[in-house]
Design an enzyme around this catalytic site. Structure first.
Site, PDB file in Angstrom:
ATOM      1  N   LYS A 114       0.663  -1.190  -0.296  1.00  0.00           N
ATOM      2  CA  LYS A 114      -0.050  -0.178   0.006  1.00  0.00           C
ATOM      3  C   LYS A 114       0.911   1.429   0.005  1.00  0.00           C
ATOM      4  O   LYS A 114       0.438   2.196  -0.398  1.00  0.00           O
ATOM      5  CB  LYS A 114      -1.002  -0.042   0.962  1.00  0.00           C
ATOM      6  CG  LYS A 114      -1.932  -1.210   1.027  1.00  0.00           C
ATOM      7  CD  LYS A 114      -3.450  -0.733   1.352  1.00  0.00           C
ATOM      8  CE  LYS A 114      -4.474  -1.993   0.643  1.00  0.00           C
ATOM      9  NZ  LYS A 114      -5.525  -1.739   1.339  1.00  0.00           N
ATOM     10  N   LYS A 196      -4.356 -10.385  -7.106  1.00  0.00           N
ATOM     11  CA  LYS A 196      -5.700 -10.701  -6.252  1.00  0.00           C
ATOM     12  C   LYS A 196      -6.633  -9.639  -6.866  1.00  0.00           C
ATOM     13  O   LYS A 196      -6.392  -8.509  -7.114  1.00  0.00           O
ATOM     14  CB  LYS A 196      -5.214 -10.255  -4.844  1.00  0.00           C
ATOM     15  CG  LYS A 196      -6.414 -10.577  -4.006  1.00  0.00           C
ATOM     16  CD  LYS A 196      -5.991 -10.081  -2.373  1.00  0.00           C
ATOM     17  CE  LYS A 196      -6.285  -8.773  -1.963  1.00  0.00           C
ATOM     18  NZ  LYS A 196      -7.141  -8.626  -1.042  1.00  0.00           N
ATOM     19  N   LYS A 199     -11.168  -4.605  -4.322  1.00  0.00           N
ATOM     20  CA  LYS A 199     -12.005  -3.693  -4.706  1.00  0.00           C
ATOM     21  C   LYS A 199     -11.226  -2.324  -5.016  1.00  0.00           C
ATOM     22  O   LYS A 199     -11.946  -1.361  -5.566  1.00  0.00           O
ATOM     23  CB  LYS A 199     -12.995  -3.622  -3.573  1.00  0.00           C
ATOM     24  CG  LYS A 199     -12.259  -3.368  -2.004  1.00  0.00           C
ATOM     25  CD  LYS A 199     -13.573  -3.510  -1.176  1.00  0.00           C
ATOM     26  CE  LYS A 199     -13.076  -4.224   0.072  1.00  0.00           C
ATOM     27  NZ  LYS A 199     -12.202  -3.631   0.904  1.00  0.00           N
TER      28      LYS A 199
HETATM   29  P1  ATP Z   1      -8.685  -3.332  -0.892  1.00  0.00           P
HETATM   30  O1  ATP Z   1      -8.511  -3.395  -2.332  1.00  0.00           O
HETATM   31  O2  ATP Z   1      -9.367  -2.045  -0.173  1.00  0.00           O
HETATM   32  O3  ATP Z   1      -7.514  -3.481  -0.180  1.00  0.00           O
HETATM   33  P2  ATP Z   1      -9.842  -5.849  -0.980  1.00  0.00           P
HETATM   34  O4  ATP Z   1     -10.417  -6.056  -2.161  1.00  0.00           O
HETATM   35  O5  ATP Z   1      -8.363  -6.388  -0.989  1.00  0.00           O
HETATM   36  O6  ATP Z   1      -9.635  -4.156  -0.361  1.00  0.00           O
HETATM   37  P3  ATP Z   1     -10.224  -6.472   1.647  1.00  0.00           P
HETATM   38  O7  ATP Z   1     -11.200  -5.317   2.266  1.00  0.00           O
HETATM   39  O8  ATP Z   1      -8.881  -6.186   2.026  1.00  0.00           O
HETATM   40  O9  ATP Z   1     -10.554  -6.531   0.299  1.00  0.00           O
HETATM   41  O10 ATP Z   1     -10.523  -7.953   2.129  1.00  0.00           O
HETATM   42  C1  ATP Z   1     -11.830  -8.246   2.831  1.00  0.00           C
HETATM   43  C2  ATP Z   1     -11.735  -9.869   3.086  1.00  0.00           C
HETATM   44  O11 ATP Z   1     -11.890 -10.365   1.801  1.00  0.00           O
HETATM   45  C3  ATP Z   1     -10.404 -10.261   3.765  1.00  0.00           C
HETATM   46  O12 ATP Z   1     -10.805 -11.298   4.622  1.00  0.00           O
HETATM   47  C4  ATP Z   1      -9.861 -10.545   2.492  1.00  0.00           C
HETATM   48  O13 ATP Z   1      -8.797 -11.588   2.750  1.00  0.00           O
HETATM   49  C5  ATP Z   1     -10.951 -11.303   1.522  1.00  0.00           C
HETATM   50  N1  ATP Z   1     -10.738 -10.905   0.212  1.00  0.00           N
HETATM   51  C6  ATP Z   1     -10.384  -9.790  -0.266  1.00  0.00           C
HETATM   52  N2  ATP Z   1     -10.076 -10.166  -1.690  1.00  0.00           N
HETATM   53  C7  ATP Z   1     -10.073 -11.408  -1.892  1.00  0.00           C
HETATM   54  C8  ATP Z   1      -9.767 -12.199  -3.047  1.00  0.00           C
HETATM   55  N3  ATP Z   1      -9.481 -11.698  -4.228  1.00  0.00           N
HETATM   56  N4  ATP Z   1      -9.815 -13.546  -2.834  1.00  0.00           N
HETATM   57  C9  ATP Z   1     -10.038 -13.893  -1.683  1.00  0.00           C
HETATM   58  N5  ATP Z   1     -10.456 -13.369  -0.340  1.00  0.00           N
HETATM   59  C10 ATP Z   1     -10.497 -12.203  -0.656  1.00  0.00           C
END
Ligand code: ATP
Ligand code: LTN
Length: 332
Positions: A114, A196, A199
């Site tokens: 980040k 990954k 969002k």
């Molecule tokens: P950001 O982009 O804001 O970092 P993010 O999309 O990575 O957000 P988080 O809010 O960090 O999502 O994650 C929420 C939950 O969903 C966490 O438990 C994370 O491990 C899970 N998660 C997020 N993206 C994935 C993914 N692509 N596959 C599996 N689990 C996920």
């Protein structure tokens, strides 16, 4: 006596929830309510480590609440709350920051990622993010923390902090374990399957949102990046795109990788992508429809987060009082 084990997890309302958030996290949560005492929060305080538009943050926090409920989290059986409604999170976070080392925070993968992405705003909150997350977990004496693979390191540092604190003051905190689903723990971007699905990814085509319309879902899968070998086979190294689609299809339909390989043997990627798209459309349809209904019912959502905050606060305060006493603060 309540002998159920405790679960806590959260998601930052930093963007629209994705298929990754659903398969990696929320979908698994809904199945745990009967056997565990569950706390699920909207981690709004974590979100401001990256600059947010206030109106969007407010809206997304409520949309996330609606999505939790629509995905099957029953507010009667689960404590669903907004992190900033329970001041004990910030309070414990301060105490724990005095038991967390600069060096260990510097090693966190998410911090490195980040800060590379937000080079103009590497703030102290981004750095101490895992401390707040440790406070979230330890306040509820959680046994298990259901998260996707990427969050495992944060649960590990939480254990290290708890251990260090317990070493000084006795058994104040329970040591939590990460709880990672077998499939769906790491859904990758449809456009760059090495990354990954996230969002906050600016490339919306790589990301399927829980609230996407069926036609958008179909289009995104149709355009998903694959390879030129035209064979549906699971091989993350050589075929990251196809393997990711297989994973998604497997979680959506319950079929094994072997079944999927047989089903699509000798058929082109076009067929396969369309099938994955259809499966995801049907998986998300009821969730989206219910969330759209709930988001209009502001009074109901308010009643849920108010009751959730009250319940969460009761538990959290028990731990915080104990911590304050242990470290030597005068009781009020
Ligand atoms: P950001 O982009 O804001 O970092 P993010 O999309 O990575 O957000 P988080 O809010 O960090 O999502 O994650 C929420 C939950 O969903 C966490 O438990 C994370 O491990 C899970 N998660 C997020 N993206 C994935 C993914 N692509 N596959 C599996 N689990 C996920
Ligand atoms: N860091 C997590 C969100 C989060 C969380 C938590 C998850 C904040 N506090 C406590 C589990 C337990 C994320 O980015 N997904």
């Amino acid at each position: 006596m309540d002998e159920k084990k405790t679960i806590l997890s959260g998601i930052q309302p930093s963007g629209a929830l994705t298929l990754g958030s659903y398969l990696g996290a929320i979908k698994n949560w809904a199945e745990l309510a009967e056997s565990y005492d569950c706390y699920y929060m909207m981690a709004d305080m974590h979100t401001i480590t990256v600059r947010q538009n206030p109106a969007d943050l407010r809206r997304r926090t409520l949309e996330q609440l609606a999505a939790y409920i629509a995905a099957g989290l029953d507010p009667e059986k689960n404590t669903i709350f907004i992190q900033s409604h329970v001041p004990a999170h910030a309070e414990l976070s301060w105490v724990l920051s005095c038991y967390t080392m600069f060096g260990e925070l510097s090693r966190m993968t998410q911090f490195k990622d980040k800060s590379a992405k937000n080079a103009d705003n590497i703030n102290a909150g981004l750095f101490t993010y895992p401390v707040l997350m440790a406070a979230d977990i330890l306040l509820y004496q959680a046994d298990l923390v259901p998260v996707g693979e990427d969050q495992k390191q944060h649960v590990e540092i939480c254990r290290d902090i708890a251990n260090r604190f317990n070493g000084v003051y006795g058994e104040v905190f329970k040591l939590p374990e990460p709880y990672i689903g077998k499939v769906g723990a790491r859904i990758m971007s449809l456009q760059t399957p090495e990354n990954k699905m996230s969002k906050s990814d600016p490339d919306q085509n790589g990301c399927v949102y829980m609230m996407d319309r069926p036609e958008d879902i179909a289009r995104k899968f149709k355009r998903a990046v694959t390879d030129c070998d035209a064979c549906v086979r699971y091989d993350v190294k050589e075929k990251p795109g196809i393997s990711n689609l297989m994973q998604i299809y497997s979680v959506a339909t319950g079929k094994s990788f072997a079944d999927i390989e047989t089903e699509f043997a000798g058929r082109g990627y076009g067929d396969f992508k369309a099938a994955v798209g259809d499966a995801v459309i049907e998986l998300l349809r009821p969730v989206r429809e219910e969330a759209e209904r709930l988001i209009k019912d502001k009074a109901y959502l308010e009643s849920v987060y108010r009751a959730g905050a009250e319940r969460a606060e009761r538990t959290a305060m028990r731990t915080l009082r104990k911590v304050y006493k242990k470290v030597g603060f005068v009781q009020r």
